[in-house]
Design an enzyme around this catalytic site. Structure first.
Site, mmCIF file in Angstrom:
data_model
loop_
_atom_site.group_PDB
_atom_site.id
_atom_site.type_symbol
_atom_site.label_atom_id
_atom_site.label_comp_id
_atom_site.label_asym_id
_atom_site.label_seq_id
_atom_site.Cartn_x
_atom_site.Cartn_y
_atom_site.Cartn_z
ATOM 1 N N CYS A 99 6.356 3.231 -5.842
ATOM 2 C CA CYS A 99 6.970 4.689 -5.657
ATOM 3 C C CYS A 99 8.329 4.778 -6.014
ATOM 4 C CB CYS A 99 6.266 5.297 -4.513
ATOM 5 S SG CYS A 99 6.441 7.326 -4.578
ATOM 6 N N HIS A 176 1.077 4.242 -3.741
ATOM 7 C CA HIS A 176 1.507 3.362 -2.680
ATOM 8 C C HIS A 176 0.222 2.452 -2.294
ATOM 9 C CE1 HIS A 176 4.966 5.586 -0.896
ATOM 10 N NE2 HIS A 176 4.618 6.414 -1.892
ATOM 11 N N GLU A 178 0.268 0.341 -0.070
ATOM 12 C CA GLU A 178 0.113 -0.045 1.706
ATOM 13 C C GLU A 178 -0.627 1.049 2.013
ATOM 14 O OE1 GLU A 178 3.617 2.849 1.365
ATOM 15 O OE2 GLU A 178 2.583 1.548 -0.069
#
Length: 200
Positions: A99, A176, A178
């Protein structure tokens, strides 16, 4: 072995500047990087001091680039991450930008970054004619990449959602990994992992 990871800079309600990392990153390392430990970078310690201990770097999300907000914390973060990238380019250290981290890499390599709407929440990307779902939490996009980079994935509005350097082990993605919904397309992630193993 460690993967260095940059942190978000925030000002707390007590007017303290804090370095912080989303807890999802700990879960992500536990699931996907079992051979490595995350090493959160402190902005008052030169990356050169960390460098001998790390196999790669993740430039994480959070904060806007200073060119879009002129915020003191963003300026500080830009300066630090620019120094990290300069070291990694010089020494061929693998880098993954997530990002904001991808935007930082794009800025470093003189790509076009512009404001956009419609990239909050799930949307589709296209990679070699195939569609994947990704999450998104950004208000700026990479509109085009410089000749040093190769575009890998595009959103429906033709913004660049993922790219890689043509010669160096440097990768960027605008979603993202994660967070939930971040790994439906994982080929760029696998490429980053491969470059880490090559350095071991």
């Amino acid at each position: 072995m460690f993967i260095a990871i940059t942190q978000r800079l925030v000002e707390s309600s007590h007017k303290e500047v804090r370095e912080c990392l989303a807890s999802e990153w700990g879960e992500f390392f536990a699931r996907n990087l079992t051979s490595y430990l995350p090493l959160p970078l402190a902005y008052h310690i030169s990356f050169a001091q960390y460098a001998p201990f790390v196999r790669g770097v993740i430039l994480s999300g959070g904060n806007d680039l200073a060119c879009f907000c002129n915020d003191e914390l963003s300026i500080k973060r830009d300066s630090y991450e620019m120094a990290v990238l300069e070291h990694c380019v010089k020494h061929r250290v693998p880098v993954l930008g997530v990002c904001r981290g991808a935007q930082m890499i794009a800025q470093y390599f003189s790509c076009e970054i512009v404001p956009l709407q419609g990239h909050i929440g799930e949307h589709s990307i296209e990679v070699q004619g195939r569609s994947y779902k990704v999450n998104s939490f950004h208000n700026y996009c990479v509109r085009s990449v410089s000749s040093e980079l190769e575009s890998i994935a595009l959103a429906s509005d033709a913004s660049v959602e993922a790219f890689r350097h043509r010669e160096l082990p440097i990768f960027g993605m605008m979603w993202h990994i994660e967070r939930s919904g971040g790994m439906e397309y994982d080929e760029l992630w696998q490429s980053f992992l491969h470059t880490l193993k090559e350095r071991n």
